[in-house]
Structures are given as structure tokens and as C-alpha cells.
Enzyme design. Sequence first.
Site, short mmCIF file in Angstrom:
data_model
loop_
_atom_site.label_atom_id
_atom_site.label_comp_id
_atom_site.label_asym_id
_atom_site.label_seq_id
_atom_site.Cartn_x
_atom_site.Cartn_y
_atom_site.Cartn_z
N TRP A 125 0.87 -1.18 0.00
CA TRP A 125 0.00 0.00 0.00
C TRP A 125 0.90 1.22 0.00
O TRP A 125 1.87 1.29 0.76
CB TRP A 125 -0.93 0.05 1.22
CG TRP A 125 -1.67 1.37 1.23
CD1 TRP A 125 -2.71 1.72 0.43
CD2 TRP A 125 -1.35 2.54 2.01
NE1 TRP A 125 -3.07 3.03 0.66
CE2 TRP A 125 -2.27 3.56 1.62
CE3 TRP A 125 -0.39 2.83 2.99
CZ2 TRP A 125 -2.24 4.84 2.19
CZ3 TRP A 125 -0.36 4.10 3.56
CH2 TRP A 125 -1.30 5.09 3.16
N GLU A 147 -3.05 -2.85 -2.66
CA GLU A 147 -4.21 -2.32 -1.94
C GLU A 147 -4.68 -0.95 -2.45
O GLU A 147 -4.02 0.06 -2.26
CB GLU A 147 -3.86 -2.19 -0.45
CG GLU A 147 -5.02 -1.72 0.41
CD GLU A 147 -4.67 -1.60 1.89
OE1 GLU A 147 -3.49 -1.80 2.26
OE2 GLU A 147 -5.59 -1.29 2.68
N ASP A 174 -7.27 -4.19 9.92
CA ASP A 174 -6.53 -2.94 9.76
C ASP A 174 -7.28 -1.79 10.42
O ASP A 174 -8.20 -1.24 9.83
CB ASP A 174 -6.31 -2.65 8.26
CG ASP A 174 -5.48 -1.39 8.04
OD1 ASP A 174 -4.92 -0.86 9.02
OD2 ASP A 174 -5.39 -0.93 6.88
C1 RNT Z 1 -3.95 2.79 4.52
C2 RNT Z 1 -4.04 1.32 4.27
C3 RNT Z 1 -2.91 0.50 4.81
C4 RNT Z 1 -2.45 0.93 6.18
C5 RNT Z 1 -1.46 -0.03 6.82
C6 RNT Z 1 -0.82 0.54 8.02
O1 RNT Z 1 -5.07 3.46 4.15
O2 RNT Z 1 -5.26 0.84 4.74
O3 RNT Z 1 -3.27 -0.84 4.77
O4 RNT Z 1 -3.53 1.10 7.06
O5 RNT Z 1 -0.58 -0.45 5.88
ZN ZN Z 2 -5.54 -1.26 4.76
#
Ligand code: RNT
Ligand code: ZN
Length: 426
Positions: free
Chosen positions: A192, A233, A333
Amino acid sequence: MKSNATADQSVSQAFELARERYASLGVNVDRALKALATIPISLHCWQGDDVGGFENFGGALSGGLVATGNHPGKARTPDELRADLEKAYALIPGKHRLNLHAFYGEFGGKKVDRDAIAPEHFKNWIAWAKQNGLGLDFNPTCFSHPKSADGFTLSNRNKGIREFWIEHCLRAREIGAAMGKALGKTCVTNVWIPDGMKDTPADRQGPRSRLAESLDAVFARTINPKWNLDAVEPKLFGIGSESYVVGSHEFYLGYALSRNKMLTLDAGHYHPTEGIADKLTSVLEFMPEILLHVSRGVRWDSDHVVVLNDDLLAIAREIVANDFTDRVHIGLDYFDASINRVAAWTIGTRNMVRALLIALLEPTDRLRTAEAAGDFTTRLALQEETRTLPFGAVWDYYCASQGVPVGEAWLAEVKTYEKEVLSKRP
Ligand code: RNT
Ligand code: ZN
């Protein structure tokens, strides 16, 4: 106060009655519990320290991520974080996993920049996971760093900066593979990035083309999928990226499909009335596996602790009713610094497991038979009656049989831990 024996007895009596009630609907409770015990949830390490990490030069949390609150007792060291996690795992029924971010490595007081991380920095985590029978998942950390300060990482217009993050992500995949191999359990490494713009861009395409090119470089090295699987992501908007997110949903959907990567669906990343539950059957029609970041947005991607609401029930329901438990990797998360952090893990994970249990107890065959016959009246009637079936009795029994506290009894353990351990952290 009831004695333990009486409490145990009332749990099993309630369970027996519930089992009969479910049997009358054609639901096999024993089969449901057996299935439930095989579904791992990946707990996110970052709830334990407000997404702080353990680098020795790290900047403040950035990338649009915000952990609000100042509840005492956040973990300051890897040992503290592991101890807190052990406490949480002891309160959650079943065998689960841990999801680590790259900046939680152990660097021995040295400045090891993100483009120099290696499996050795995670050897304590791997040994600990092995000891505790946990699988590990991993993430490159593309935020809270001077080289992400202008809001762009893999899509940065500066080639040197892109290369820095490419190297970081490549290393993250290799660390993921080392974890998977050492533990004999496939690691999922999720990319991400925070890249985006606060205000209307003049060029929406440039950053996306650069991101695609950078990702191709990250994934150019073949890594044995037995040990590491890659996920990407998407997000629609964030703090500081209100007008444009480079890695949008469509971008990553296209990327994942064309490059044979997993898509990560984060429950907090879409518009407020847009749930991720309906996306499961859509994307799994075209890709073998996906990763979930189960979260709870309140108004925006606020990463609130997961509660047992309709969104969560719908996600669990889609996983179970479609037999996707082997194709959907479930991670959590969220980060809440306003309450006890061990409780935050415990509440959210117990809810995820509880939602899966409720889904496993659904009389799906009857619902689908009614639907196939065009009898939507029966479908709705059954769906609504199902909401108040005695799943609580089955849940209590499951907790007892897994050797974890029944009902709110876990809270007393967290309170004791807070008094004896967390409150002593300055
Ligand atoms: C951010 C994403 C990501 C983070 C983590 C800490 O919007 O959701 O996954 O929350 O990597
Ligand atoms: Zn996330």
C-alpha cells in the site's frame, strides 16, 4: 459469583439447546465449529503502538494515517509489542497470524534505511512466531519517511526516489518469502502506498503510468508463491489525498488482474455507503485469491475498531456462503489509541471470528432454495429470523472449548494486564 463448574455447565446446556435449534433448520453446528477453527485472522501489529514502528530515525506517522488518542501503555519495543500480542492471542479463540510492517524490524540501534532491510532484521519475529505457532504476513512501509514527504513514493516523478521505494518493496517481498519458508506457512505481502493529491491534479495519468512501471519492477523478481504471495491495496481517498489517489480501485483491479496479483479490499477505503462484501464474488470470479483489510470507517477511512455490525456480518457471510475460506486471506486494519490497545485487538478479532461463526450457522441451503423458487418472501423472512438465532450460546461454547475466556471475562484479564504491565510504561 458462579463457580467455574456451574458456569461451564450453563455454557454447555445453552449450547445443547442451540445445537438442537440449529439442527431443526438443517444447520450442523459441529461442522460449523470445526470449520471455524481452521480460519486464521491476521492481526495487524500496528494497533499495538499507534503505527509507530521501531526505526531509530523514523519521522512522525504520515501518508494520511492518523492514530488519535493517548491511552497509556503503548508498546515501545518489539518485546513489549510481542508481550501485548501474546496477551491478545490468549483471549481470542483459534489459531491466528500476525501482520507485520517493515518498520517493525529490529535494527539493533543502527540506522538501517528502508532500502537496506533484510530477513535478519526480522529473525526475532520469525522465532517468536514459530514458538507461538503463528503465521506471518508482511508489508513494505511506504510512509513515515523523508522520501515520502512530498506525498509520492512508487509514483514519484523523481527517478531516484522511485528506485528507493522499488528496492524497499522488493526487499519486503524477499523478507515475506523468508518468513513463509521459515514458518512453512505462506506469507502475504501487501503493497500500500500513500501517493495522491489534496487538490485537483493537472495530470492524473503520469503518476499512474509511473506506478505501473515501478510495480512491474518490484514484481520482476520471481519469488516462490509457496512462501510469498503479493497483494496490492487500492483506496479512493485519504487525508491529504482527497482529490486523487494514484492507486485507485480501478488502477489496482486492472493491475492485479493483468499481473496475476492479489487485490486487497480494505473496508475503510470506499465511499461511506459502499461496502466491500459485494466485491468478493465480483473479483473472485476473475482472480484466484484476495486479501481483506477488515476495518471500520466512520465517515471516512478512520480505521475504527471492528464491531459486529451489518458490514462485518455481510463480509463474513460472503466468504462463508460462497465457500471462499481458502481464497480470502483475512487481515485486520485499524488503529485506536484512545482505548486499551490489547482490548482493541481482542474486540476486533473476536468480532471477526464471531461474524464468521454467525455466517457458518446460516441456513444457506434454505435461503437459496427459496430464492431459486422465486419465493423472496420466505428468503427475507428467514434472513430476519436468522438474526436472533442463539449463536451467542454457540460462541460461548466455542470460546470455552478453545480455552479462552467466555463472554466479557476477557476484559478482567486485560484490566489486570493494564494495571500490572501497561500502566508501568511511562
Ligand atoms: C492505509 C491502508 C494500509 C495501512 C497499513 C498501516 O489506508 O489501509 O493498509 O492502514 O498499511
Ligand atoms: Zn488497509
